[in-house]
Motif scaffolding. Structure first.
Motif, PDB file in Angstrom:
ATOM      1  N   VAL A 457     -11.797 -55.068 -61.544  1.00 51.78           N
ATOM      2  CA  VAL A 457     -11.841 -53.872 -60.963  1.00 51.78           C
ATOM      3  C   VAL A 457     -11.314 -52.866 -62.121  1.00 51.78           C
ATOM      4  N   ASP A 458     -10.219 -53.016 -63.008  1.00 56.33           N
ATOM      5  CA  ASP A 458      -9.753 -52.303 -63.945  1.00 56.33           C
ATOM      6  C   ASP A 458      -9.026 -52.905 -64.862  1.00 56.33           C
ATOM      7  N   ASP A 459      -9.465 -52.818 -66.308  1.00 55.36           N
ATOM      8  CA  ASP A 459      -8.399 -53.447 -67.408  1.00 55.36           C
ATOM      9  C   ASP A 459      -7.878 -52.303 -68.039  1.00 55.36           C
ATOM     10  N   PRO A 467     -11.982 -46.967 -63.247  1.00 52.09           N
ATOM     11  CA  PRO A 467     -12.316 -48.530 -62.834  1.00 52.09           C
ATOM     12  C   PRO A 467     -13.597 -48.550 -63.044  1.00 52.09           C
ATOM     13  N   ARG A 468     -14.093 -49.910 -62.964  1.00 54.06           N
ATOM     14  CA  ARG A 468     -15.557 -50.454 -63.199  1.00 54.06           C
ATOM     15  C   ARG A 468     -16.206 -49.958 -61.937  1.00 54.06           C
ATOM     16  N   TRP A 472      -8.785 -44.757 -58.074  1.00 56.14           N
ATOM     17  CA  TRP A 472      -7.411 -44.873 -58.200  1.00 56.14           C
ATOM     18  C   TRP A 472      -6.767 -43.316 -57.483  1.00 56.14           C
ATOM     19  N   PHE A 521      -5.903 -47.995 -54.338  1.00 54.77           N
ATOM     20  CA  PHE A 521      -7.275 -48.023 -54.966  1.00 54.77           C
ATOM     21  C   PHE A 521      -8.341 -48.085 -53.624  1.00 54.77           C
TER      22      PHE A 521
END
Length: 617
Positions: A457-459, A467-468, A472, A521
């Motif tokens: 989802v998100d790093d 996010p990919r 959010w 999210f």
């Protein structure tokens, strides 16, 4: 029963996220007529006749009767009633004709009244709702014109304490302060057009928890009841405990909304209720949901109801209160309590509290009838509780019976519900104001789009929160009138020495019964769309923080109005990987995943946690 307050907190969040549909008076979505069940010949107008039908008139049974409807009203009923020439005639052999059903306890917004009418519930009594629509609903229920909705009577705004039950659903509602004037408060409700006065006495003590909720003092309850009576309004009191129920009865309450759950009905209480001529609306449908006995899911699976249930209705029927375990003993005690009241001669009215988990408008009243029979009422007595008895109790003098002069709100069912109460579910036809209701089959929702192939989802490694997929957003109880705050921001220093993380900070503030704050999210970008994550098995993320306990919640199903599923986690001082199995989110529909929330609740005070490397694997 220890987790009931936790449910309320989550339900409040769900209600806020679904606020766009609360208290609106929208018609049902248009549905193609090609999917509708063949309607009777009487669809050409509101004058027709039904020949050779078993009639339950609200109190008594008439076998092999004829019923004549002229211009939306009953003209004649009886075994010897003559059918005039020129009228459309419907063959009623082998069938039973009932008065339109009345649900004595609902919370009716959105498509509720259209859903109700499709199942033969032609009138709903709203026990807390938007008072701004009261003039409109009064005008509509006086008409004999064709309609796609059940008629509505409403309490409007309830009499409740600041921060008390009824304030947590996303509306800015009037409240009665501890030093407030109860009579003046009731005067204002009457001026707004409340058909009856709903008084809420709820501090959560009946649920076996140490948490308490602000509620009215006994003197305020008594004053509100007296004020309602001065205005010739019924006073209906919400209770969950025996002690406040007895005080309400002694103060002159006309009826109780709910049977109390902290004790069985005893002889003293039953005698008091009978001597004061107070009715009880047990709402076994919703209380069975608290007991976890699965009554709603059974209705959703009934083939006689299933074709007419929309996807959202199925979701709310199958939703359950997130208890640690089922409590069938509570379910049996509730049935025994209703049986004791009935045996003592207390008037029982059929109401569902539809709008809550495990219930839905229309279909749940058929389940309530079965529960009342299981509690000890005969099928005829149960049907009376949903027709003539409720009409009498609330002064609805133009409905609830099949008798000359009354409006032709009618339900024709296959079989004999006086022998098998579940036969009410085999609906052959519904008439509202003498006009045949087109019972359009519910269109199944189309499948959700597939989740993105990337499990990450998100790093949080970029220069902004990006996010990919999805989006959010912060979420707090401020939308529902609370004061809690939250923010989220990209910060340096992620797990395992990576570049960044998501900081979620805020404060849980007093002034709201069940506060929350955190971040949410939306995989599809917003709450209106769902994605199919049914091939995934784990929610995985890394977290550190202040040592508080937090909740991860999944919102899923046909709409955001379904109850979220929840698992807890702790954000300790050091980065930790949290792996939550998706099958551990009880009741979640992964084929329609709408949102994932990470939230703080009580205790009050500041909070801070950091998220990194969020995946749905």
């Amino acid at each position: 029963m220890k987790r009931w307050p936790e449910f309320i907190a989550v339900a409040a969040l769900a209600a806020v996220l679904a606020f766009a549909v609360f208290a609106q008076d929208r018609p049902a979505p248009a549905q193609p007529s090609s999917t509708a069940k063949d309607a009777p010949a009487s669809t050409r107008g509101n004058s027709f006749a039904i020949r050779d039908v078993r009639v339950f008139d609200g109190e008594h049974v008439i076998e092999n009767a004829n019923v004549v409807v002229r211009d939306g009203r009953i003209a004649a009923v009886g075994a010897d009633a003559e059918v005039p020439q020129g009228l459309d005639v419907i063959d009623g052999a082998g069938k039973t004709l009932l008065p339109g059903l009345i649900d004595a306890h609902t919370h009716s917004w959105g498509n509720a009244r259209a859903d109700a009418l499709r199942f033969g519930v032609t009138t709903e009594l709203d026990m807390l709702g938007d008072w701004n629509r009261l003039p409109q609903i009064e005008q509509r229920r006086g008409s004999l014109a064709p309609t796609t909705q059940a008629d509505l009577w409403s309490a409007g705004a309830a009499v409740t304490a600041p921060g008390g039950h009824g304030t947590q659903y996303g509306m800015d509602v009037p409240t009665l302060a501890a030093d407030g004037d109860a009579a003046a408060f009731v005067d204002a409700r009457v001026a707004e057009g409340s058909d009856y006065i709903k008084i809420i006495v709820e501090d959560l003590s009946a649920y076996g928890t140490d948490m308490r909720m602000p509620t009215l003092a006994p003197a305020q309850v008594a004053a509100a009841i007296d004020a309602a009576h001065r205005h010739d309004r019924l006073a209906v009191v919400h209770v969950s405990g025996r002690a406040p129920a007895m005080r309400a009865i002694d103060a002159g309450a006309d009826g109780l909304a709910h049977i109390f759950i902290d004790a069985a009905v005893d002889e003293a209480f039953a005698k008091a209720a009978r001597s004061h001529d107070s009715f009880v609306i047990p709402t076994l449908s919703v209380l069975s949901g608290i007991a976890g006995t699965g009554e709603g899911a059974k209705l959703a699976a009934d083939p006689r109801l299933q074709p007419w249930l929309g996807g959202e209705q199925v979701a709310t029927l199958e939703a359950s209160f997130p208890l640690h375990a089922r409590d069938p003993a509570l379910g049996e005690r509730l049935l025994a309590s209703v049986g004791a009241l009935h045996a003592a001669g207390v008037t029982i009215l059929a109401g569902t509290d539809a709008g809550n988990p495990g219930t839905t408008h229309g279909a749940s009243l058929h389940g309530e009838l079965e529960l009342l029979v299981r509690a000890g009422l005969s099928p005829a007595e149960a049907l009376n509780s949903a027709t003539a008895a409720t009409a009498d109790a609330f002064g609805l003098d133009d409905r609830g019976r099949i008798a000359p002069g009354l409006r032709a709100d009618l339900v024709l069912v296959d079989g004999n519900p006086l022998a098998d109460i579940t036969a009410t579910r085999a609906i052959d036809a519904v008439w509202k104001n003498g006009h045949a209701v087109e019972r359009a089959l519910a269109r199944p929702a189309g499948p959700a789009a597939a989740a993105p192939g990337d499990t990450l989802v998100d790093d949080f490694e970029g220069d902004a929160i990006a996010p990919r997929f999805g989006a959010w957003h912060p979420t707090t109880d401020a939308i529902a009138g609370g004061a809690s705050v939250a923010s989220h921001a990209l910060v340096a220093g992620g797990a395992d020495g990576t570049r960044g993380a998501l900081a979620v900070r805020g404060e849980i503030k007093p002034g709201f019964a069940f506060p929350w704050a955190g971040v949410i999210f939306f995989p599809a970008g917003d709450a209106t769309q769902a994605l199919d994550f049914s091939a995934r098995t784990e929610l995985v993320f890394k977290v550190r923080g202040d040592g508080r306990r937090y909740n991860a919640m999944l919102f899923s199903g046909p709409s955001m109005q379904g109850m979220p599923s929840m698992q807890a986690f702790t954000a300790g001082e050091d980065w930790t990987e949290v792996r939550l199995p998706l099958d551990g989110f009880a009741g979640a529909d992964l084929a329609q995943l709408r949102a994932i929330a990470f939230t703080a609740g009580k205790p009050e005070g500041g909070f801070e946690f950091f998220l990194d490397h969020v995946e749905v694997r």
